[in-house]
Design a protein around this motif. Structure first.
Motif, mmCIF file in Angstrom:
data_model
loop_
_atom_site.group_PDB
_atom_site.id
_atom_site.type_symbol
_atom_site.label_atom_id
_atom_site.label_comp_id
_atom_site.label_asym_id
_atom_site.label_seq_id
_atom_site.Cartn_x
_atom_site.Cartn_y
_atom_site.Cartn_z
ATOM 1 N N ALA B 83 0.847 -1.187 -0.243
ATOM 2 C CA ALA B 83 0.087 0.161 -0.029
ATOM 3 C C ALA B 83 1.302 1.665 0.106
ATOM 4 O O ALA B 83 1.904 1.255 1.132
ATOM 5 C CB ALA B 83 -0.238 -0.256 1.483
ATOM 6 N N ILE B 84 0.908 2.460 -1.381
ATOM 7 C CA ILE B 84 1.764 2.851 -1.480
ATOM 8 C C ILE B 84 0.872 4.014 -1.153
ATOM 9 O O ILE B 84 -0.280 4.481 -2.420
ATOM 10 C CB ILE B 84 3.132 2.629 -2.614
ATOM 11 C CG1 ILE B 84 3.588 1.715 -2.112
ATOM 12 C CG2 ILE B 84 3.394 4.151 -2.660
ATOM 13 C CD1 ILE B 84 3.970 1.847 -3.468
ATOM 14 N N ALA B 85 1.769 5.209 -0.862
ATOM 15 C CA ALA B 85 1.061 6.739 -0.225
ATOM 16 C C ALA B 85 1.513 7.377 -1.655
ATOM 17 O O ALA B 85 2.145 7.347 -2.031
ATOM 18 C CB ALA B 85 0.573 7.490 1.008
ATOM 19 N N SER B 86 0.129 7.791 -2.925
ATOM 20 C CA SER B 86 0.367 8.778 -3.140
ATOM 21 C C SER B 86 0.192 10.056 -3.158
ATOM 22 O O SER B 86 0.418 10.798 -4.487
ATOM 23 C CB SER B 86 -0.270 8.299 -5.028
ATOM 24 O OG SER B 86 -1.929 8.040 -4.646
ATOM 25 N N ASP B 87 0.432 10.488 -1.612
ATOM 26 C CA ASP B 87 -0.652 12.009 -1.893
ATOM 27 C C ASP B 87 0.532 12.400 -1.247
ATOM 28 O O ASP B 87 0.117 13.051 -0.434
ATOM 29 C CB ASP B 87 -1.614 12.240 -1.308
ATOM 30 C CG ASP B 87 -1.937 11.002 -0.094
ATOM 31 O OD1 ASP B 87 -0.705 10.330 -0.065
ATOM 32 O OD2 ASP B 87 -2.929 11.956 0.020
ATOM 33 N N GLY B 88 1.696 12.087 -0.547
ATOM 34 C CA GLY B 88 2.952 12.305 -0.495
ATOM 35 C C GLY B 88 2.660 12.363 1.524
ATOM 36 O O GLY B 88 3.500 12.680 1.983
ATOM 37 N N ARG B 89 1.315 11.877 2.010
ATOM 38 C CA ARG B 89 1.652 11.951 3.381
ATOM 39 C C ARG B 89 2.471 10.109 3.326
ATOM 40 O O ARG B 89 2.578 9.359 3.063
ATOM 41 C CB ARG B 89 -0.429 12.105 3.538
ATOM 42 C CG ARG B 89 -0.259 13.332 3.334
ATOM 43 C CD ARG B 89 -2.549 13.083 3.261
ATOM 44 N NE ARG B 89 -2.516 12.566 4.401
ATOM 45 C CZ ARG B 89 -4.236 12.395 4.347
ATOM 46 N NH1 ARG B 89 -5.055 12.543 3.425
ATOM 47 N NH2 ARG B 89 -4.342 12.232 5.546
ATOM 48 N N ILE B 91 1.341 5.930 5.330
ATOM 49 C CA ILE B 91 0.422 5.717 5.559
ATOM 50 C C ILE B 91 -0.429 5.118 7.108
ATOM 51 O O ILE B 91 -1.127 4.313 7.505
ATOM 52 C CB ILE B 91 0.667 4.171 5.207
ATOM 53 C CG1 ILE B 91 2.568 3.625 5.233
ATOM 54 C CG2 ILE B 91 0.702 4.653 3.877
ATOM 55 C CD1 ILE B 91 2.453 2.926 6.542
ATOM 56 N N TYR B 92 0.195 6.085 8.080
ATOM 57 C CA TYR B 92 -0.710 5.807 9.666
ATOM 58 C C TYR B 92 -2.007 6.505 9.867
ATOM 59 O O TYR B 92 -1.835 6.528 10.685
ATOM 60 C CB TYR B 92 0.989 6.727 9.850
ATOM 61 C CG TYR B 92 2.025 6.093 10.502
ATOM 62 C CD1 TYR B 92 2.179 4.382 10.402
ATOM 63 C CD2 TYR B 92 3.413 6.622 9.581
ATOM 64 C CE1 TYR B 92 2.959 3.638 10.512
ATOM 65 C CE2 TYR B 92 4.482 5.797 9.569
ATOM 66 C CZ TYR B 92 5.072 4.217 9.969
ATOM 67 O OH TYR B 92 5.576 4.238 9.558
ATOM 68 N N THR B 93 -2.546 6.659 9.026
ATOM 69 C CA THR B 93 -3.285 6.970 9.155
ATOM 70 C C THR B 93 -4.628 6.119 9.508
ATOM 71 O O THR B 93 -4.419 5.338 9.012
ATOM 72 C CB THR B 93 -4.239 7.934 7.507
ATOM 73 O OG1 THR B 93 -4.461 7.191 7.045
ATOM 74 C CG2 THR B 93 -3.526 9.021 7.789
ATOM 75 N N THR B 149 -3.244 5.548 17.471
ATOM 76 C CA THR B 149 -2.537 3.578 16.844
ATOM 77 C C THR B 149 -1.699 4.866 16.478
ATOM 78 O O THR B 149 -0.641 4.279 15.973
ATOM 79 C CB THR B 149 -3.613 3.251 16.624
ATOM 80 O OG1 THR B 149 -4.635 2.990 18.263
ATOM 81 C CG2 THR B 149 -2.983 2.345 16.578
ATOM 82 N N GLY B 150 -2.215 5.783 15.232
ATOM 83 C CA GLY B 150 -1.418 5.444 13.724
ATOM 84 C C GLY B 150 0.271 6.106 14.226
ATOM 85 O O GLY B 150 0.775 5.673 14.092
ATOM 86 N N ASP B 171 10.393 6.082 4.594
ATOM 87 C CA ASP B 171 9.651 7.425 4.611
ATOM 88 C C ASP B 171 8.180 7.389 5.547
ATOM 89 O O ASP B 171 7.843 8.260 5.275
ATOM 90 C CB ASP B 171 10.029 8.421 3.241
ATOM 91 C CG ASP B 171 8.990 7.625 2.186
ATOM 92 O OD1 ASP B 171 8.410 6.879 2.174
ATOM 93 O OD2 ASP B 171 9.066 8.295 1.268
ATOM 94 N N GLY B 172 8.119 6.293 5.365
ATOM 95 C CA GLY B 172 6.263 5.807 5.791
ATOM 96 C C GLY B 172 6.025 6.049 5.215
ATOM 97 O O GLY B 172 3.985 5.853 5.306
ATOM 98 N N GLY B 173 5.472 6.218 3.801
ATOM 99 C CA GLY B 173 4.759 6.354 2.797
ATOM 100 C C GLY B 173 3.884 5.059 1.976
ATOM 101 O O GLY B 173 3.508 4.930 1.414
ATOM 102 N N ALA B 174 4.871 4.102 2.798
ATOM 103 C CA ALA B 174 4.442 2.708 2.313
ATOM 104 C C ALA B 174 4.174 1.317 3.314
ATOM 105 O O ALA B 174 5.272 1.785 3.925
ATOM 106 C CB ALA B 174 5.170 2.632 0.868
#
Lengths: 434, 1066
Positions: B83-89, B91-93, B149-150, B171-174
């Motif tokens: 699961a890769i964040a494509s919006d620069g944020r 994945i800890y949401t 939790t995130g 970078d926490g993005g994936a």
């Protein structure tokens, strides 16, 4: 004949009294065949073969079995089946034109130390080749269906004394004495598989009458008996045998003479020595095997110009080399090369000096051997003829098998196989064991 | 062709053969079609194998070691779902973490996924220090609510270097979900299921989900092949029919060759299926090649037939057929022999199984094409009501013949220019060959816009890499990994590895130790080190096991803390890069790591791939050399001249050089797909040479005038046929270039180039060289030099037969290399089984019951005897009922000497014949049961030398504690012989009998289960009285019931002779 039967019945009854545990087995079979060329029923045969066996005391075993057969098509042996080629005490009992009954097994085994003496009516099998024979000459064969049936069915059992001596743990000496003057059973002219090839039968010029006389069979029980031995051993993975047999050639010599401007053919028999041996060896997925046999006297036919054909004798060296392959699961493939050389071949002889046949056997099982398919092809290189036998068995129940098959001949009408070019047939059968 | 107006028939043996074939055309057609159907019946059995492992022999030490590593650490080629964040944020949401959790649990429930081997943030635990020591808490249980939790996980990962780059992007993005499959062979379906699952999942905005990993690559390649095959096959048929219609402009001309094509394809693929050979990636290339060859034979025959029919309209059709066949029989046979030689070269030269099989089955296909061209084609031509071909009636005006004639005129007028041009091509080719590069990367099999390619790229960018290189560290005894020195060396090894190109990260038990060490030191970053004290290390592990799941480490250490796996992540699978990495590791391990305390070995996918990839170059040049030599010998034999053999090779060598030039200058790698082109180019190209030489010899012999004028008819006749031959093969390969599998595209294009070069080489270079050099084997070829046709055909068929039977067997010949592994426990247990007392002799009755999937049962009563002759065990079994199988007998001599093949015989009463059977069929099923010959012979024992044995644990079965021993056949050859790929015995050590045996086939699928349900002690000997086998593949079942077991009465020695076998049961 009646005396013989009475004696057999008495013997059977007396034995059944003294025997501890009798085993009775019966096989019933029904087969039909349709000719592909003439589209008539070539065979419609019901067979029942009961046999009984058991121990007489500790070391004597006996077995007796008959085969009763009724062929309603009556194409293989038209008219009353004959006994011309059989010794008096090996004759079949016939009823009308369609029924014949034959004693197939009747012997006792006497075991002492590691040795066995088998006395009585039995089959002796030498050699292991498929389809054609080199060393397997002890028992004659019935040619009512040419070479199509299993040898077990077509071989004619003989009254024989068969002593097997164990020499060491892996060596055997088999001594045979066969006082039974029964020879190949050849179909009469007019039968579906009557031999017609000029390789075997003389052909008279057009318009000349041909008369085939009854065979002149040797008849002295002792003086005309056959005898021989087989020494076999198993060493270092090699199974080897040495064979010798002094016997009457089971194939008749067809002597021809002219009488009243017609031709008269008299089948006669002559003695020959057979000496030879066999080997087999298993390596990897392969088994190689071979047989070699030299017959001192073989009659071959010769074509004279404008005259009735004659015969002369020659030695014959025959061999078979086979390669069996087991490497594909559930499949067995075997190829063989048969060759024979007439050592004193003369010009004008009907057969070639060197005759060669190739055979290929492919067998494959399906569904835990409930379905078995088999193809056997034999091809004669000299006449470019041959036979293809393809069959499929389906085991329906433990003791019930149905079979369908096709037998196809091809090639020159004068060839050994080509002569039956018009006898291609489709067979269906069902076999039950009790 | 004779010059007068009568049909050129002279009654030789070959003609007689074709008279025979055409005498019963219906029969020949029916038999041929039946054989076709029979062969085709094997096609549904074909199994696809797209795994990279297919390219390496299963007994290669690298594979054997990798498989052992798999057993110890349970590592397998996984699916990787990212699961890769494509919006620069990050994945800890909350919703993104929920996505990971949902996907993780859904994947764990999927078919063919090992639920215990799914790893993600949702399954892993955090290690932190607490006041009273260490706390192991699942990441998802951190924080108080979904919001916190995130943040808590983010903080925990930040503090836990082990997971950075492996489970979570640096970078926490994936983040990743890693899932292992139960059965590699079903990867394709699992990949499809995973894609479907992802598609059906509600994915939050700003997140992309990718499916990748080695298992996905293998799985997707299967889909790829499927799509390719369904597209390429109709295209090939269409292309060929087009060429044929163009060539003959008759319906029969278009249809009949397709029948030969069908038989050829059915022959090669069907026999592959029957022989149990898988359909590999490169097998896709087999079909167009066979089609091209099959059509070529037909084109030559039909050309001759229509030419004769046009020329002698008064003769009968059968005469046309016989004359055409006898004329073409020789050249077609010659090209078959030489083409087969080319493919046999590939078979002999290649080491990679798919390539070996490619060579073997291409050769087989060529033979089938030859047989059908010489039988089915003449029979069908005789049978069908054919018209004549409009092309050949107006032969002179045919534009293709005219074109070739013009081509001939141009070439023959400038022989020196032609030779010079082609010499330049040769020089350029040689230069190109020096620039060849060996390179391969499995992901490059896909087009760059494929989802799998994109996923792979994305993953390798976001994480440390999806290519794994494992280093297995072995210590001499249990708990050797508690030694601080060993752990420090591992730490240094990791540090060294991460400096190498492409290596982005690594994972080992050391990372956990350091994390735990820091945790117990109140999360002091300075304590992120390996403790100095072995006792403390042991304590840390103990502490973890009391607070976390002890299986968390099973991918990093074995149960005894004796072996560790250090896994390095590489972001590239390119061979040349990884070759450098492996060389560096090997050097480091040898010089700096290995010592008495611990040794290291390389393993993992990258290492295994390196092993077979490094052979590509050798394989290529070896098979090229063998093919060239074989083809040269064959060509020399058929023309009775070594010079002619060499002459025939000229166009072929030219075409190969040209391909090297294209590859060298075009930057095409010598990889899996492209490395085989040479042997194939030889096999196909040599046809042109043979047809040309054969025809030139004839023309030089028969014609009048100058040599050039005598050779002129070559172009409109043979040249025209060769042109269509070239056209058909060319089109076949053109079709291949429309493949979606990029290596196949390159492969098709290269072979296309080769065939073109061979065609022009044969048509331009050979006649001009003949004029310039006047070689004796062409110019002086008198009538006597021609081969005696009939004999040639007879012997060729005999040879073909021998080659066929030999080919089936030879393919089993495999190298055996013993894997080195310590297997003391497994050996001990099974040695006890083998040594179990069986008495000196035994007599017993055995009822066999065989039950098919419908419940229909067959029964057989038997009596069997066994006796030991010293170490040698002899067994004989006689059937006693029912009557129709009575007296069937089986005799076996089982020798103690492992090197000596056992001997066995079968007696079939219907034949009254004792048949020697080879011992290598021990994996065949015994007379319709589900036991193999080996099972029957060994009777619940085994040959120890057949297996690598390993005790894998203990298991409670029916209230008894049984030792579980796993055996893997020591090499491919033994596995094939046994029919088993893996066996797991559940041995009751108190009686040394396996009560339950599970068996897998050579492809790793569950095969059968043996259950021993009744055991008792008879005459002081533990004896199996009832055993059942369930065959999972066929649904068939066999039950054996033993009775009247007697160990006391001596069994006479004579019972074990073949003569006794003949006499039957008593």
């Amino acid at each position: 004949m009646k005396d013989l039967h009475r004696a057999l019945v008495l013997f059977a009854v007396s034995m059944s009294v003294s025997v501890s545990a009798l085993e009775l087995d019966t096989i019933g079979e029904f087969r039909v065949a349709a000719g592909l060329e003439d589209e008539v029923a070539a065979l419609a045969e019901a067979v029942i073969a009961p046999s009984v066996s058991g121990w007489l005391g500790e070391s004597v075993f006996f077995k007796a079995g008959v085969r009763a057969r009724a062929d309603f098509a009556d194409e293989l042996e038209p008219g009353r089946p004959g006994n011309d080629f059989r010794a008096r005490f090996s004759q079949r009992v016939t009823a009308g034109s369609i029924v014949d009954i034959e004693l197939r097994n009747f012997y006792v085994d006497v075991e002492f130390d590691d040795h066995v003496l088998r006395l009585g009516k039995q089959q002796i099998v030498w050699g292991e080749a498929d389809g054609l024979k080199v060393l397997d000459v002890v028992n004659p064969q019935s040619f009512r269906e040419f070479i199509l049936p299993d040898f077990d069915d077509s071989r004619i059992p003989l009254w024989t004394a068969n002593l097997e001596l164990a020499l060491g743990s892996d060596t055997n000496l088999q001594l045979l004495w066969v006082p039974d003057n029964t020879y190949h059973d050849l179909p009469d002219p007019g039968a579906r598989f009557a031999l017609a090839s000029p390789l075997l039968l003389p052909a008279a010029p057009a318009g000349v009458a041909v008369q085939l006389l009854s065979p002149r069979r040797p008849s002295r029980v002792v003086a005309d008996s056959d005898a021989g031995f087989r020494l076999s051993t198993f060493r270092g993975g090699w199974e080897l045998s040495l064979n010798y047999f002094y016997h009457y050639d089971d194939a008749p010599v067809l002597r021809t003479s002219t009488r009243n401007r017609g031709v008269v053919i008299t089948p006669e028999y002559q003695r020959t020595h057979l000496a030879g041996g066999s080997f087999n060896y298993a390596t990897g997925a392969y088994v190689v095997r071979g047989e070699l046999g030299y017959s001192s006297r073989r009659a071959v036919r010769r074509q004279h110009h404008d005259q009735v054909p004659g015969v002369y004798n020659t030695g014959e060296l025959a061999w078979v080399l086979g390669l069996d392959y087991d490497g594909v699961r559930d499949t067995f493939i075997s190829g063989q090369l048969f060759q024979s050389v007439a050592t004193a071949h003369r010009p004008g002889t009907m057969r070639d000096k060197l005759e060669s046949n190739l055979s290929l056997l492919v067998r494959r099982d399906f569904r835990n051997e409930t379905i078995n398919a088999e193809l056997l092809a034999i091809h004669g290189l000299n006449d470019n003829d041959g036979v293809l036998q393809f069959s499929v068995d389906y085991v329906l129940r433990s003791n019930l098998t149905v079979t369908a098959g096709v037998d196809l001949f091809y090639g020159d009408r004068d060839g050994l196989f080509g002569q039956f070019d018009r006898q291609d047939r489709l067979t269906l059968g069902i076999e039950v064991g009790f | 062709m004779s010059k007068n107006n009568t049909m050129p028939l002279d009654g030789n043996r070959i003609e007689r053969m074709f008279w025979l074939i055409t005498a019963r055309p219906g029969l020949v057609v029916v038999v041929a079609l039946c054989a076709l159907v029979f062969m085709a019946s094997g096609i549904p059995r074909l199994v696809k194998d797209t795994s990279a492992d297919a390219f390496i022999a299963a007994d290669n030490p690298a594979v054997v070691y990798r498989d052992r590593v798999k057993q110890v650490f349970g590592l397998d080629d996984p699916f990787v779902i990212a699961a890769i964040a494509s919006d620069g944020r990050t994945i800890y949401t909350a919703e993104r973490l929920a996505l990971v959790q949902n996907l993780t649990s859904a994947i764990g429930r999927m078919d063919n996924i090992d639920p215990d081997r799914v790893t993600s943030l949702a399954t892993e635990s955090n290690i932190v220090g607490t006041a009273d020591g260490m706390d192991v808490t699942e990441f998802y249980e951190l924080g108080d609510d979904s919001q916190t939790t995130g943040q808590a996980i983010a903080a925990a990962i930040d503090d836990f270097p082990l997971y950075q780059g492996s489970i979570v992007g640096r970078d926490g993005g994936a983040t990743l979900i890693v899932a292992e499959v139960l059965d590699d062979k079903r990867s394709q379906a699992t990949y499809d299921d995973l894609l479907a699952l992802v598609a059906a999942t509600d994915i939050p905005d700003g997140v992309e989900v990718h499916v990748a990993g080695e298992a996905a690559v293998s799985g997707y390649l299967g889909t790829y092949i499927d799509r390719d095959a369904t597209r390429l096959n109709p295209l090939s048929a269409l292309a060929i029919t087009l060429v044929l219609v163009l060539a003959f402009r008759t319906l029969a001309g278009g249809v009949l060759p397709n029948l030969v094509v069908a038989a050829t394809a059915a022959g090669a693929l069907g026999v592959m299926g029957i022989a149990g050979v898988s359909f590999f990636v490169i097998t896709n290339g087999l079909l167009p090649i066979l089609i091209g060859i099959a059509v070529a034979d037909s084109i030559h025959i039909l050309s001759e037939y229509y030419a004769l029919a046009g020329r002698f309209p008064e003769a009968s059709r059968r005469q046309h057929v016989v004359a055409a066949m006898s004329r073409m029989c020789r050249p077609i046979t010659l090209t078959t022999v030489t083409t087969v030689a080319g493919f046999v070269g590939l078979w002999l030269g290649a080491e990679m199984p798919p390539m070996k099989y490619f060579g073997a089955f291409a050769a087989l296909g060529v033979i089938v094409a030859w047989v059908y061209s010489l039988t089915l084609l003449p029979a069908a031509l005789t049978l069908l009501p054919l018209g004549s071909s409009p092309v050949f009636v107006r032969h002179r005006s045919d534009r293709f013949a005219a074109l070739m004639q013009r081509f001939g005129a141009v070439v023959m007028a400038r022989p020196r220019a032609v030779v010079a041009t082609l010499a330049v091509v040769a020089v350029i080719g040689a230069a190109g060959a020096s620039r060849l590069v060996v390179e391969e990367a499995q992901i490059e099999n896909f087009q760059k816009d494929e989802p799998i390619y994109l996923a792979d790229t994305a993953l390798n960018r976001a994480f440390d890499g999806t290519n794994y290189l494992d280093v297995i560290v072995e210590t001499p005894g249990r708990e050797g990994l508690f030694e601080p020195d060993v752990l420090r060396r591992i730490e240094a090894l990791q540090a060294f590895g991460e400096t190498l190109p492409g290596v982005r990260g690594s994972t080992s038990v050391v990372d956990y130790i350091k994390q735990m060490h820091r945790a117990v030191n109140e999360n002091d970053p300075a304590a992120y080190t390996v403790p100095d004290d072995a006792f403390l290390i042991a304590q840390l592990f103990l502490l973890y096991s009391t607070s976390g799941d002890p299986t968390d480490f099973e991918e990093e250490v074995d149960y005894d803390y004796q072996r560790a796996n250090v896994r390095f992540n590489l972001n590239t699978s390119f061979y040349r890069n990884n070759r450098e990495v492996i060389a560096s590791f090997e050097q480091y391990i040898a010089e700096q790591f290995n010592s008495d305390g611990a040794v290291a070995h390389l393993s993992g996918r990258v290492f295994v791939n390196h092993h077979w990839l490094k052979t590509i170059g050798d394989n290529h040049f070896r098979s090229l050399a063998i093919s060239l030599a074989l083809v040269w010998l064959m060509a020399a034999a058929v023309f009775h001249s070594f010079a002619a053999g060499a002459f025939a090779l000229i166009p072929v060598v030219l075409s190969i050089l040209l391909i090297y030039a294209v590859m060298g200058f075009g930057g095409i790698w010598l990889g899996v797909g492209t490395s085989m082109f040479a042997a194939i180019a030889i096999g196909l190209g040599i046809d042109f040479s043979i047809h040309t030489i054969d025809r030139m010899r004839e023309l030089a012999r028969e014609g009048e005038g100058t040599l050039a004028s005598r050779l002129a008819p070559l172009f409109p006749t043979t040249g025209r046929a060769l042109f269509f031959n070239f056209f058909a093969i060319g089109l076949g390969f053109l079709v291949l270039t429309t493949s979606e599998v990029p290596p196949l595209v390159k492969f098709g294009a290269l072979v296309g180039v080769a065939v073109t070069a061979a065609f022009f080489g044969a048509m331009a270079l050979m006649p001009t060289l003949t004029i310039l050099l006047r070689p004796r084997f062409i110019v002086d070829a008198g009538a006597g030099a021609a081969m005696p046709g009939g004999r040639a055909v007879t012997w060729t068929s005999a040879c073909a037969f021998v080659v066929l039977v030999g080919a089936l067997g030879w393919s089993d010949v495999a190298r055996s290399e013993n894997a080195t592994a310590s297997v003391a426990e497994g050996q001990r247990v099974m040695r006890a089984v083998v040594a179990r007392d069986e008495g000196d002799w035994v007599t017993r009755r055995l009822l066999m019951r065989m039950i098919d999937r419908n419940g229909t049962a067959r029964e057989r009563d038997t009596v069997s005897y066994r006796r030991y002759f010293g170490d040698e065990k002899r067994t004989v079994i006689f059937y006693t009922a029912p009557a129709n199988v009575k007296d069937t007998g089986f005799l076996t001599y089982d020798y103690a000497d492992a090197d000596k093949d056992d001997d066995q015989w079968l007696y079939l009463p219907a034949l009254r014949k004792v048949r020697r059977i080879s011992a290598s069929d021990r994996g065949d099923y015994f007379l319709g049961t589900d036991f193999t010959y080996e099972d029957i012979k060994k009777e619940n024992k085994i040959a120890l030398e057949d297996y690598q044995l390993d005790k894998v644990g203990e298991r409670d079965v029916g209230g008894r504690q049984l030792a579980v021993v796993e055996g893997i056949p020591v090499n491919e050859e033994i596995a094939q012989e046994l029919g088993y790929g893996r066996v797991r015995w559940h041995v009751d050590e108190t009686i040394a009998i396996s009560r339950l045996t599970e068996i897998w086939d050579v492809n790793g699928n569950p095969l059968k289960t043996l259950t021993v349900s009744e055991i008792s002690k008879i005459d002081g000997i533990w004896t199996v009285e009832r055993i059942e086998v369930d065959n999972h593949k066929t649904g068939h079942r066999t039950e054996f019931e033993f009775s009247a077991i007697d160990y006391r009465s001596e069994v006479a020695e004579r019972m074990f002779r073949t003569s006794t076998l003949k006499r039957g049961a008593r």
